[in-house]
Design a protein around this motif. Sequence first.
Motif, PDB file in Angstrom:
ATOM      1  N   LYS A   1      -4.382  11.545   4.505  1.00  0.00           N
ATOM      2  CA  LYS A   1      -3.149  11.996   5.151  1.00  0.00           C
ATOM      3  C   LYS A   1      -2.890  13.479   4.908  1.00  0.00           C
TER       4      LYS A   1
ATOM      5  N   GLU B   1       2.182   1.841  -3.427  1.00  0.00           N
ATOM      6  CA  GLU B   1       1.128   2.397  -4.295  1.00  0.00           C
ATOM      7  C   GLU B   1       0.991   3.900  -4.077  1.00  0.00           C
ATOM      8  N   GLU B   2       1.099   4.347  -2.842  1.00  0.00           N
ATOM      9  CA  GLU B   2       1.028   5.768  -2.552  1.00  0.00           C
ATOM     10  C   GLU B   2       2.206   6.505  -3.190  1.00  0.00           C
TER      11      GLU B   2
ATOM     12  N   GLU C   1       0.827  -1.210   0.000  1.00  0.00           N
ATOM     13  CA  GLU C   1       0.000   0.000   0.000  1.00  0.00           C
ATOM     14  C   GLU C   1       0.860   1.258   0.000  1.00  0.00           C
ATOM     15  N   LEU C   2       1.943   1.229   0.753  1.00  0.00           N
ATOM     16  CA  LEU C   2       2.858   2.374   0.785  1.00  0.00           C
ATOM     17  C   LEU C   2       3.479   2.601  -0.591  1.00  0.00           C
TER      18      LEU C   2
ATOM     19  N   ALA D   1      -5.001   4.036  -2.859  1.00  0.00           N
ATOM     20  CA  ALA D   1      -3.809   4.831  -2.541  1.00  0.00           C
ATOM     21  C   ALA D   1      -4.144   6.319  -2.573  1.00  0.00           C
ATOM     22  N   ALA D   2      -4.898   6.747  -3.567  1.00  0.00           N
ATOM     23  CA  ALA D   2      -5.301   8.151  -3.643  1.00  0.00           C
ATOM     24  C   ALA D   2      -6.146   8.526  -2.435  1.00  0.00           C
TER      25      ALA D   2
ATOM     26  N   ARG E   1      -6.042   7.214   0.542  1.00  0.00           N
ATOM     27  CA  ARG E   1      -5.169   7.308   1.725  1.00  0.00           C
ATOM     28  C   ARG E   1      -4.347   8.595   1.705  1.00  0.00           C
ATOM     29  N   LEU E   2      -3.856   8.978   0.529  1.00  0.00           N
ATOM     30  CA  LEU E   2      -3.092  10.229   0.437  1.00  0.00           C
ATOM     31  C   LEU E   2      -3.964  11.421   0.799  1.00  0.00           C
TER      32      LEU E   2
ATOM     33  N   ILE F   1       1.568   6.982  -6.835  1.00  0.00           N
ATOM     34  CA  ILE F   1       0.658   8.091  -7.104  1.00  0.00           C
ATOM     35  C   ILE F   1       1.398   9.421  -6.981  1.00  0.00           C
TER      36      ILE F   1
END
Length: 85
Positions: A49, A12-13, A9-10, A42-43, A45-46, A16
């Motif tokens: 954050k 993937e971020e 997942e990290l 991922a989008a 989660r960004l 992006i």
Amino acid sequence: MLTSHYSPELFEEIKILGLFNLSTTQEGIKVHSTAAPEAIEAARRLYEKGLITKDDGGYLTTLGHEAAQHAQDLLTILVSERLAS
């Protein structure tokens, strides 16, 4: 080094963040609903954050721009190192 923090997942971020054009603040990205589920998440989660302005892309926030700069610099270094060997 704690490798457990380096989840798929990290990465993937980071992918992006690598899509953003850092030479302008007037250009964002859009992660379409037909994109890979990993990219969509991922989008999201960004956004959660505080790194991008919308949960499907948008623009980088100030913190997001800094994070994207570091991510893209790292990717450039890693690719350059691979090419130099």
